[in-house]
Design a protein around this motif. Structure first.
Motif, PDB file in Angstrom:
ATOM      1  N   GLN A  98      -8.133  12.759  -3.315  1.00  0.00           N
ATOM      2  CA  GLN A  98      -9.542  12.867  -3.677  1.00  0.00           C
ATOM      3  C   GLN A  98      -9.993  14.302  -3.447  1.00  0.00           C
ATOM      4  N   GLU A 116       0.832  -1.203   0.000  1.00  0.00           N
ATOM      5  CA  GLU A 116       0.000   0.000   0.000  1.00  0.00           C
ATOM      6  C   GLU A 116       0.866   1.252   0.000  1.00  0.00           C
ATOM      7  N   ILE A 173       0.847   4.098  -2.771  1.00  0.00           N
ATOM      8  CA  ILE A 173       0.616   5.511  -2.466  1.00  0.00           C
ATOM      9  C   ILE A 173       1.730   6.379  -3.032  1.00  0.00           C
ATOM     10  N   GLN A 219       1.117   6.895   5.894  1.00  0.00           N
ATOM     11  CA  GLN A 219       0.992   5.614   5.196  1.00  0.00           C
ATOM     12  C   GLN A 219       2.013   4.602   5.695  1.00  0.00           C
ATOM     13  N   ALA A 263      -7.194  14.134   4.092  1.00  0.00           N
ATOM     14  CA  ALA A 263      -6.608  12.834   4.428  1.00  0.00           C
ATOM     15  C   ALA A 263      -5.563  12.982   5.522  1.00  0.00           C
ATOM     16  N   GLU A 283     -17.338  10.017   3.189  1.00  0.00           N
ATOM     17  CA  GLU A 283     -16.139   9.261   3.547  1.00  0.00           C
ATOM     18  C   GLU A 283     -15.091   9.341   2.442  1.00  0.00           C
ATOM     19  N   ARG A 284     -15.525   9.466   1.203  1.00  0.00           N
ATOM     20  CA  ARG A 284     -14.587   9.467   0.080  1.00  0.00           C
ATOM     21  C   ARG A 284     -13.699  10.704   0.075  1.00  0.00           C
ATOM     22  N   ARG A 290      -7.367  13.783   8.931  1.00  0.00           N
ATOM     23  CA  ARG A 290      -7.932  12.605   9.592  1.00  0.00           C
ATOM     24  C   ARG A 290      -6.818  11.712  10.148  1.00  0.00           C
ATOM     25  N   ALA A 342     -10.164  10.293   1.532  1.00  0.00           N
ATOM     26  CA  ALA A 342      -9.165   9.427   0.894  1.00  0.00           C
ATOM     27  C   ALA A 342      -8.071  10.276   0.254  1.00  0.00           C
ATOM     28  N   PRO A 343      -6.822   9.791   0.211  1.00  0.00           N
ATOM     29  CA  PRO A 343      -5.747  10.571  -0.415  1.00  0.00           C
ATOM     30  C   PRO A 343      -6.029  10.831  -1.894  1.00  0.00           C
TER      31      PRO A 343
END
Length: 924
Positions: A794, A621, A625, A691, A810, A787-788, A813, A791-792
């Motif tokens: 976005q 992941e 990223i 990350q 992102a 929620e979307r 949070r 996300a990174p």
């Protein structure tokens, strides 16, 4: 000196009256003349609780200075010096301030108990370590202060302090728990009826399990075999036939009729292994009983009714559910069957339900097999037929020949040949009943009796006719041969039966392990039940010299610390061993035990592989990223660089004479481009660290009023209204992370707010947390996209206003969760979006987390992963979009948005937007 006794008042929720009950108990003990003192009590300024302290001796606590605050903790040394008979210690799960004798208060209690002092303490159900995830799922609040379950379980007495949700909410509304300004928020959030009902159920179930453990221990200690029907436990006897699912469902319906009913399905594999059980059907029945909330057990027993009754009594069952026999009516001449035998022998304390089904009375799938391992009764019958049978037959036949034995007067007997056949029949019967040795005894006795009574001349050992000698010899040889063949057949039958039983167990075991249905604890519990052992433990060590450690354990009592200490040990390689206590197993059982041990090693290795796979997934992941990061920022990095390069090239040009105004505009463009690059690089570094899991916040007690205003420097003046009440409790946060989080939220809100409208930043207290709300009147976000947006990379609608790569929310949070908080999005009433940042409130008992060093180093002064060449932590750089002029935290005043210009308390240089190395001397 003996160890003290621990009494715990267990509360279902805050405010149910644990401390009140504890103090009431203290008054009762004092009235009885007991030397009882108050070591530490948290009364939370509740009048009725404070009133109970009157008349009780209190041991003064210790004052601990931490981060500029004075914290009051229990003085363990003073209590030990006072040495009372009973000490009251409130809040067992409390975390002590740094510099205290122990890290946790329950460790202080252990010291008092070790000194022989009885302790009365309190704890809430949500503070039990094993229930942390469950409580978080119910209430949305993660409890950071926990106490190990084992500490509470080992208490000598546990008393549940309970209250209905309606009564507790009335107490809250009357102001008996929290201050009036916190009541509405608490009733609307943590103290909702659903939350309180769920917490109450958790407390009742946990206490019931503890009471059941006490009961089982008492029954074991006092060898109580009678069943005490404290709650309905229903044992379902399974044969592996298709009727098993009907029995399980029937038992589940019976269990639902009583509170706390429990279903235990048990399959008894006979020792001979000759059974019609289907492994596939057993697997289906196991899945069904587990889906219905019951448990499945697999045991081995030669006597199935006795094994069922023993299992039921061992588990204090109250009912047994069996299926109607599949025997045909004529087969009952061989005995009443399993159902009839269990019903006959169950006694008055067990109810037996015989359930009809479609297969009842239709015959067995396989004929009943004769047991190879003979019981004492079978052996006695064999010896009786082999020894007494020839004598009785001789008396009958001799009487017939004399015509007087039965008064029939036949005169002539059956003849020597028929006599030999009759004696041979007895020999075969003795072999079938008792095996080889009773048959040989029968053949020997028959030969001697034939010679004495039926071979001329009679009553002598002499045989006149040589043919009779041959006949007797042939008789003995045939009898011995038949007995030997029958015995060999019985041995082979026993071996085949045992192998079938073993293969059945191994097939079931391998299937469950391969399907991933079996955990290590469940596998060890299966070993314990299969071999009827007291306890089973899987021991492991890293190398030949390292000590053994217990990887998993099943059964009561402590596991053995070494394989040599167990009654049976089964090594699995050099560094893994299965240790069993209870009895010594015969050699023939070790083959199956070895299979269990190998499967345990497989399950253990699978656990390690799952952990390694998770680590590999996390690394993958991270790589994903980073790849997306490089692809996403290529344009955004070039744009400010191009602007800076163009401005610098223009300033360096010799053929153009720039005016002071033009030069100022070019310099301003260079500064704006550098700020944009700084903002972008800061977010990229923060996202990368989140990350890779290298963000390690250093928490400290902080006032929001000192941090939030500093996060507003990067937004236009007049665009933000700030409302931070001075009465708010302090919060436990990392100041640098909190500043970056609020800055990102505010910048995002200002970006999408309509022209002329202001963003409101407000804060409020709710029970044990503080909420910071960033409210805008922009277009808002649909529920399915809330929620979307976190996300990174976005950006809602993919049409951002201004610059950025979609990392601000992102990162915000990620930082919030790193501080054990939450960040969610809500609709603003009337239109817009509200970002809700929830943080832990800190009171006098709250201390810094484990990441705070002894010297109290600030989170932002300790470089960690992601530190740049200048030694500055990436988390501590200036917030998003913070320009050089507004970033200076050392200025006499800091702007709280355009509407608020009140002076802000000046913090030290470390509380600014980054390291002191990045601060300017003053506003530019």
């Amino acid at each position: 000196m003996g160890r003290g006794k621990l009494r715990i008042y267990l509360g279902a929720a805050p405010g149910v009256g644990k401390t009140y009950a504890m103090l009431s108990e203290a008054h009762r003990r004092v009235e009885r003349g007991t030397d009882c003192v108050v070591a530490h009590v948290e009364h939370h300024s509740r009048p009725r609780t404070e009133a109970l302290l009157a008349g009780l001796e209190q041991v003064p606590g210790r004052s601990v200075e931490h981060r500029g605050a004075t914290l009051r903790e229990m003085d363990v040394d003073a209590v030990l010096a006072r040495r009372p008979a009973v000490a009251l210690v409130d809040e067992l799960a409390h975390t002590n301030a740094p510099g205290s004798r122990n890290t946790k208060r329950w460790q202080d209690v252990q010291d008092l108990l070790a000194a022989g002092i009885d302790v009365v303490s309190t704890v809430n159900i949500q503070h039990l370590e094993s229930l942390g995830d469950v409580v978080e799922a119910i209430t949305g609040v993660r409890q950071e202060e926990t106490v190990p379950d084992e500490i509470v379980r080992r208490a000598d007495q546990i008393e549940l302090v309970d209250m209905s949700p309606e009564a507790l909410r009335r107490r809250m509304a009357h102001g008996n728990i929290y201050a009036p300004d916190k009541v509405d928020a608490a009733l609307a959030d943590y103290f909702r009826p659903g939350n309180l009902t769920a917490l109450r159920e958790l407390a009742l179930l946990w206490t019931a399990d503890r009471v059941d453990e006490y009961l089982q221990q008492y029954r074991r200690d006092h060898s109580v075999s009678a069943i005490w029907g404290s709650r309905e436990r229903i044992v379902v006897g399974l044969t592996g036939g298709c009727e098993g699912r009907t029995l399980i469902r029937r038992a589940a319906r019976l269990a639902e009729k009583g509170a706390g009913g429990e279903v235990l399905a048990v399959y008894v594999a006979r020792g001979d292994g000759l059974t019609s059980a289907s492994p596939k059907e057993l697997a289906l029945q196991r899945t069904l009983v587990e889906d219905l909330g019951g448990t499945f057990h697999h045991v081995i027993g030669d006597d199935i009714p006795a094994a069922l009754l023993e299992f039921a009594r061992a588990h204090n069952a109250t009912q047994i559910v069996l299926g109607a026999s599949r025997r045909k009516s004529w087969q009952y001449v061989f005995g009443p069957g399993v159902s009839g035998t269990v019903a006959r022998d169950c006694g008055p304390d067990l109810d037996v339900h015989i359930v009809t089904h479609d297969a009842a009375g239709r015959g067995r799938g396989l004929p009943a097999a004769r047991r190879a391992r003979l019981s004492r009764a079978r052996s006695a019958w064999g010896w009786g037929v082999g020894v007494i049978g020839p004598c009785l037959l001789t008396w009958i036949v001799a009487g017939l020949e004399a015509g007087a034995g039965l008064g029939i007067g036949l005169g002539a007997g059956p003849g020597l040949a028929n006599d030999m056949l009759l004696f041979l029949t007895l020999t075969v019967a003795a072999a079938l009943l008792g095996g080889l040795f009773p048959a040989l005894a029968s053949a020997t006795a028959g030969s001697l009796l034939l010679n004495w009574y039926f071979t001329p001349p009679t009553r002598t050992w002499t045989v006149a006719d040589p043919e009779n000698i041959v006949a007797i010899a042939v008789f003995f040889a045939v009898a011995a041969s038949v007995a030997s063949v029958v015995d060999v057949a019985a041995r082979r039958t026993h071996q085949a039966s045992r192998l079938r039983a073993e293969s059945e167990i191994l097939s079931f075991l391998a299937g469950s392990v391969l399907r991933g249905d079996t955990t290590l604890d469940g596998l060890l519990q299966g070993v314990r039940e299969t071999f009827a052992m007291e306890s089973v433990a899987l021991l492991e060590r890293s190398d030949d010299r390292a000590p053994w450690t217990c990887a998993a354990h099943a059964g009561p009592g402590r596991p053995p610390t070494r394989p040599e200490d167990a009654d049976v040990d089964m090594p699995v390689g050099d560094h893994l061993a299965l240790a069993l206590t209870g009895r010594v197993l015969p050699a023939e059982d070790r083959r199956v035990l070895g299979a269990f041990a190998a499967q345990a090693a497989v399950v253990r290795d699978r656990q390690r592989l799952v952990g390694e796979a998770e680590e590999a997934r996390r690394l993958a992941e991270g790589n994903k990223i980073r790849t997306a990061l490089l692809a996403a920022v290529s344009h955004d990095l070039r744009t400010p660089l191009a602007a800076i390069k163009a401005a610098v090239s223009s300033l360096r040009s010799d053929d153009v004479e720039w005016s002071d105004e033009d030069r100022a505009d070019l310099l301003e463009g260079i500064e704006d481009g550098a700020d944009r690059l700084d903002h972008l690089v800061g977010n990229l570094l923060d996202m990368s660290r989140l990350q890779t899991g290298t963000v390690t916040p250093l928490l400290r007690v902080t006032d929001l009023d000192e941090v939030v205003p500093m996060a507003l420097g990067g937004v236009p003046e007049g665009s933000v209204d700030l409302d931070i009440p001075e009465s708010l409790p302090m919060v436990t946060v990392d100041r640098g992370l909190l500043e970056r989080t609020v800055a990102n939220l505010v910048e995002n809100a200002v970006k999408y707010a309509p022209d002329g409208s202001r963003v409101l930043v407000t804060a409020s207290a709710h029970a044990d947390r503080v909420e910071v709300r960033v409210i805008d009147r922009g277009p808002g976000v649909p529920d399915e996209a809330k929620e979307r947006i976190f996300a990174p990379f976005q950006r809602y609608g993919d049409a951002p206003r201004g610059s950025g790569v979609g990392l601000g929310l992102a990162v915000a949070r990620g930082f919030a969760e790193a501080m054990h908080g939450t960040l969610t999005a809500e609709d603003t009433p009337g239109g817009g979006l509200t970002m809700v940042l929830t943080l832990r409130a800190a009171d006098a008992r709250t201390t810094a987390g484990p990441a705070v060093d002894a010297a109290g180093a600030d989170a932002r002064t300790a470089p960690g992963p992601g530190v740049d060449a200048a030694g500055v932590d990436a988390r501590t750089t200036a917030g998003p979009g913070v320009d050089a002029a507004a970033a200076d935290a050392r200025a006499p005043e800091a702007r709280r948005g355009g509407a608020v210009t009140a002076p802000v308390p000046v913090a030290d240089a470390r509380t600014a937007h980054g390291s002191p190395l990045l601060q300017k001397a003053g506003p530019s």
